[in-house]
Design an enzyme around this catalytic site. Sequence first.
Site, PDB file in Angstrom:
ATOM      1  N   GLY A 170      -1.080 -10.879  -1.961  1.00 13.92           N
ATOM      2  CA  GLY A 170      -0.260  -9.681  -1.979  1.00 13.92           C
ATOM      3  C   GLY A 170      -1.141  -8.576  -2.535  1.00 13.92           C
ATOM      4  N   LYS A 202      -6.444   1.363  -4.413  1.00 15.33           N
ATOM      5  CA  LYS A 202      -7.309   0.216  -4.651  1.00 15.33           C
ATOM      6  C   LYS A 202      -7.948   0.434  -6.017  1.00 15.33           C
ATOM      7  CE  LYS A 202     -10.754  -2.562  -2.130  1.00 15.33           C
ATOM      8  NZ  LYS A 202     -11.603  -2.592  -0.910  1.00 15.33           N
ATOM      9  N   GLY A 237      -7.591  -6.329 -11.369  1.00 12.97           N
ATOM     10  CA  GLY A 237      -6.918  -5.229 -10.689  1.00 12.97           C
ATOM     11  C   GLY A 237      -7.754  -3.968 -10.571  1.00 12.97           C
ATOM     12  N   ARG A 264      -6.327   5.600  -0.334  1.00  8.51           N
ATOM     13  CA  ARG A 264      -6.583   5.694   1.105  1.00  8.51           C
ATOM     14  C   ARG A 264      -5.335   6.199   1.812  1.00  8.51           C
ATOM     15  NH1 ARG A 264      -6.472  -0.272   0.983  1.00  8.51           N
ATOM     16  NH2 ARG A 264      -8.738  -0.312   1.022  1.00  8.51           N
ATOM     17  N   ARG A 280       1.067  -5.351   7.364  1.00  9.96           N
ATOM     18  CA  ARG A 280       0.004  -6.223   7.863  1.00  9.96           C
ATOM     19  C   ARG A 280       0.605  -7.388   8.644  1.00  9.96           C
ATOM     20  NH1 ARG A 280      -3.932  -5.948   3.031  1.00  9.96           N
ATOM     21  NH2 ARG A 280      -3.060  -4.284   1.764  1.00  9.96           N
ATOM     22  N   ASP A 318      -4.338 -10.884   6.680  1.00 12.58           N
ATOM     23  CA  ASP A 318      -3.762  -9.904   5.755  1.00 12.58           C
ATOM     24  C   ASP A 318      -4.546  -8.593   5.771  1.00 12.58           C
ATOM     25  OD1 ASP A 318      -5.678 -11.786   4.409  1.00 12.58           O
ATOM     26  OD2 ASP A 318      -5.559 -10.298   2.816  1.00 12.58           O
ATOM     27  N   ASN A 319      -5.646  -8.547   6.532  1.00 14.78           N
ATOM     28  CA  ASN A 319      -6.430  -7.319   6.664  1.00 14.78           C
ATOM     29  C   ASN A 319      -6.268  -6.672   8.037  1.00 14.78           C
ATOM     30  OD1 ASN A 319      -7.480  -7.313   4.097  1.00 14.78           O
ATOM     31  ND2 ASN A 319      -9.362  -8.372   4.654  1.00 14.78           N
ATOM     32  N   ASP A 355      -9.460  -1.461   4.571  1.00 15.66           N
ATOM     33  CA  ASP A 355      -9.860  -2.414   3.531  1.00 15.66           C
ATOM     34  C   ASP A 355     -11.293  -2.898   3.744  1.00 15.66           C
ATOM     35  OD1 ASP A 355      -9.604  -3.719   1.181  1.00 15.66           O
ATOM     36  OD2 ASP A 355      -8.461  -5.409   1.957  1.00 15.66           O
TER      37      ASP A 355
END
Length: 461
Positions: A93, A116, A129, A182, A189, A257-258, A267
């Site tokens: 996630g 990010k 993180g 971004r 996704r 997931d990308n 990403d």
Amino acid sequence: MTIKPQPAKYHPETAILSLGEKIGDPVKPADFPETILRFRNDRWAETVGLAHLNDEQWIGHFGRFEPLDGSLQEPLALRYHGHQFRSYNPEIGDGRGFLFAQLRDGAGRLLDLGTKGSGQTPYSRFGDGRLTLKGGVREILATEMLEALGVNTSKTFSLVETGEELVRGDEPSPTRSAAMVRLSHGHIRIGTFQRIAFERDEAMMTRLVEYCLTQFGTGAEDAAEPVTLLRQVVERTADLAASYMAAGFVHGVLNSDNINITGESFDYGPWRFTPKWDPAFTAAYFDQTGLYAFGRQAEAIHWDVAQLAVSLRLLSDADPLIAELERFADLYQQGVMKHFFRRLGLLPGELTSSLRVIEQCVKAMVETGTDIDRFFFDWRCGDAKRVEHYTGEQWDAVRADLTAFTPAGACDHPYWSDAAPCSMHIEEVETIWSAIAERDDWQPLYDKVAAIRRMGEAHVQ
């Protein structure tokens, strides 16, 4: 489809909230010891009515993450699963980012501001993180270069240095930290659908399909038809895979997931531009089997889209989904033709003959070891004088083939008179980063961004 920036008024949105609490978890951003603005993308800020912010206001929103008026009042760490190097992982996630805000541009498109390096979330697992400053710089370079080359990509909107020392096992540590924002056309996704399918939540899957078709569709489709959604994702991702090839780009981590259902690339971790046309070229040191090598990216993206089809089986029979997946190869070929000829500045012809010409060009590049960027730069618009030094049977065949195609518009931008093409190979990335790391000199980065944008202008002239 790439979109040219167009100024617009500020139009905040909260459309994601219509999906309910299962789409993500409210989180708080990290409290950073410093917030130093290093990059702001005013060109794209204009498209969402935010270019008027002064630097202090900008840092408040994109370094300390104070909410934008009328948009999300709490950031959301989005939930998803995904296949990572073909192994299913239900424990991922948004682990070091969140959805910060939603807005609309002047054309009414829904856009997301995602982060990010903004702090830990429920999905951080054992991570801190955070984002390295170098990682943020690399993403600026990747997105600017891809945008200039006509790839549908997220835009690096902001980079703020945050004053922490980070330890990373795969680069010199401690290293500087940053928070990046971004701008993307949605953050849904394939992995988002995989999580819902994993949980067998038909009601949530129906809402998500409807959301995606309403917000990211053409406007003419049934807003709850999963086959229609898959059709659009197949079309968008086949074109994305083709654009990577024409750009000479290797994403590096094409996990499910990308892959954004809008077909927008995003990403950027271990990305590379391959200097030569080498199908085996990989971007990630950990991709030891070459799963995501340059020449296997279409295969990888198609495989990921197949996982979307598997997820949509929760709502649909298999046969119509399979039929949509089978369109990928033909759409990919059409995309290769479109993007390859775009870089050449020529109008493509009939598909079969155009693809034959592309094969001849690739064969000549491979056999002579010609750099990809150099090839497109020199052969742009079929200018015979610029390619006189290309000799031998391979290039004679290319020269003969390309004379049959018509230039697409003007090709007289000053860029085409430069001594060399604007490229983005790993050596230059490291040189730009060294100036920052050793002397805190940001000018090489800003100069490179300006050069890339000039190249982009030449391609769309």
